[in-house]
Design a protein around this motif. Structure first.
Motif, short mmCIF file in Angstrom:
data_model
loop_
_atom_site.label_atom_id
_atom_site.label_comp_id
_atom_site.label_asym_id
_atom_site.label_seq_id
_atom_site.Cartn_x
_atom_site.Cartn_y
_atom_site.Cartn_z
N VAL A 39 0.86 -1.18 0.00
CA VAL A 39 0.00 0.00 0.00
C VAL A 39 0.91 1.23 0.00
O VAL A 39 1.65 1.47 0.95
CB VAL A 39 -0.93 0.03 1.22
CG1 VAL A 39 -1.78 1.31 1.23
CG2 VAL A 39 -1.83 -1.20 1.25
N CYS A 55 -5.94 -5.53 2.63
CA CYS A 55 -6.53 -4.45 1.83
C CYS A 55 -7.91 -4.03 2.31
O CYS A 55 -8.78 -3.68 1.50
CB CYS A 55 -6.56 -4.83 0.35
SG CYS A 55 -7.49 -6.33 0.01
N LEU A 58 -8.45 0.74 4.49
CA LEU A 58 -7.29 1.49 4.03
C LEU A 58 -7.42 2.99 4.31
O LEU A 58 -6.41 3.67 4.51
CB LEU A 58 -7.06 1.25 2.54
CG LEU A 58 -6.64 -0.18 2.16
CD1 LEU A 58 -6.38 -0.29 0.67
CD2 LEU A 58 -5.41 -0.62 2.95
N GLU A 59 -8.64 3.50 4.34
CA GLU A 59 -8.80 4.92 4.70
C GLU A 59 -8.39 5.15 6.15
O GLU A 59 -7.72 6.13 6.48
CB GLU A 59 -10.24 5.37 4.48
CG GLU A 59 -10.43 6.86 4.73
CD GLU A 59 -11.82 7.36 4.39
OE1 GLU A 59 -12.12 8.53 4.72
OE2 GLU A 59 -12.60 6.60 3.80
N ILE A 83 -8.39 6.08 -3.10
CA ILE A 83 -7.73 4.78 -3.00
C ILE A 83 -7.79 4.13 -4.38
O ILE A 83 -8.87 3.82 -4.88
CB ILE A 83 -8.39 3.89 -1.94
CG1 ILE A 83 -8.31 4.58 -0.56
CG2 ILE A 83 -7.73 2.52 -1.90
CD1 ILE A 83 -9.06 3.85 0.53
N TYR A 90 -2.25 -1.26 -3.73
CA TYR A 90 -3.07 -0.06 -3.74
C TYR A 90 -2.19 1.17 -3.57
O TYR A 90 -1.15 1.13 -2.91
CB TYR A 90 -4.10 -0.10 -2.60
CG TYR A 90 -5.17 -1.13 -2.78
CD1 TYR A 90 -6.41 -0.80 -3.34
CD2 TYR A 90 -4.96 -2.45 -2.41
CE1 TYR A 90 -7.39 -1.75 -3.52
CE2 TYR A 90 -5.93 -3.41 -2.59
CZ TYR A 90 -7.15 -3.05 -3.14
OH TYR A 90 -8.12 -4.00 -3.33
N ILE A 92 -2.75 5.05 -2.18
CA ILE A 92 -3.65 5.98 -1.50
C ILE A 92 -3.14 7.39 -1.78
O ILE A 92 -2.06 7.77 -1.31
CB ILE A 92 -3.74 5.71 0.00
CG1 ILE A 92 -4.06 4.24 0.29
CG2 ILE A 92 -4.80 6.61 0.64
CD1 ILE A 92 -4.13 3.90 1.76
#
Length: 279
Positions: A39, A55, A58-59, A83, A90, A92
């Motif tokens: 990430v 995953c 994630l926020e 995202i 991922y 962000i």
């Protein structure tokens, strides 16, 4: 009381494993393996860090990491977030305030060009051991309440039960109510996700439980969230204890049924809580 959520196939996957046992013949069985992915955290278009995480949430991870690493001062400093899934993980994309972004750029410039281990002098140590505020003195919590909360937490560690490979971090009220739980393969990631959730929902006044040891970084992250007590199921390091003492944080380790070892500021646990429990 919080409700447990169902796990998804993005968090773990069943795979065949060749098992060898001393008193039985070898065989194959199906085991659940936790799914970690890279990430990348990108601030105002500049890539800053790549973390290994499951995953989900994630926020929360982006908010918690940004806060605990001192990149932002509050959740309000995040102006936007996207995202973006990639082929292997991922990205962000986080838009932060100009003030915070300028501070981040200055920090990156001061660390540029260094070689070696990265932590080998006073200047480098300043980036690791950041100045921390002292937490408040509003919390009172009973050791029996903490023990009850740890027992409740076991029922909400769904990823840990499925894989045996996940740490959990939980936020509880002074009365012991379990409000939020985050799990991940990395204990720091689980704690960052929890702190991100707490910031987004403005949770204050309780304590944090972790199903791991309490290292310096775990204490640093807890203090940065303004939480007054950290309870760990395993050991505490000397540096963690020192930071907890300096920051007015109640720090306890080896939190097991009927006992705990209180390493800093036992006053929040009552007059009889100063003794060190057996390991």
């Amino acid at each position: 009381m919080m409700k447990s959520t169902e796990l998804t196939t993005t968090e773990y996957s069943p795979l065949p494993v060749y098992r060898i046992r001393r008193n039985a013949g070898p065989d194959y069985f199906e085991d659940n393996l936790i799914e970690e992915v890279p990430v990348a955290l990108v601030y105002n278009g500049i890539s800053h860090a790549v973390l290994m995480s499951i995953c989900t949430n994630l926020e929360d991870l982006a908010v918690g990491f940004s806060l605990t690493e001192g990149i932002i001062d509050s959740y309000r400093d995040i102006r936007d977030m996207d995202i973006v899934p990639g082929c292997s993980g991922y990205e962000i994309q986080i838009a932060i305030s100009p003030r915070c972004f300028q501070r981040l750029k200055e920090k990156r410039r001061s660390m540029a060009g260094r070689t070696g281990c990265g932590i080998c002098g006073a200047e480098e140590l300043d980036h690791v051991v950041r100045e921390q505020p002292c937490v408040g003195n509003d919390l009172t919590i009973d050791p029996a309440t903490v023990e009850m909360a740890f027992r409740t937490l076991e029922d909400h560690q769904l990823l840990g039960q499925a894989t045996g490979a996940a740490h959990a971090a939980a936020y509880i009220t002074p009365a012991g109510e379990l409000v939020a739980v985050r799990e991940d393969a990395g204990r720091h990631i689980a704690l960052d996700k929890l702190i991100g959730y707490m910031a987004r929902h403005q949770l204050q006044g309780g304590a944090i439980l972790v199903t791991s040891r309490a290292s310096f970084e775990m204490v640093q992250k807890t203090v940065s969230a303004g939480i007054e007590a950290l309870f760990a199921i395993s050991a505490v390091t000397r540096m963690a204890r020192n930071l907890a003492e300096e920051s007015n944080l109640t720090l306890a380790g080896f939190c097991r049924p009927g006992k705990m070892s209180v390493y800093a500021h036992p006053q929040r646990l009552g007059a009889d809580a100063g003794l060190q429990g057996d390991h």
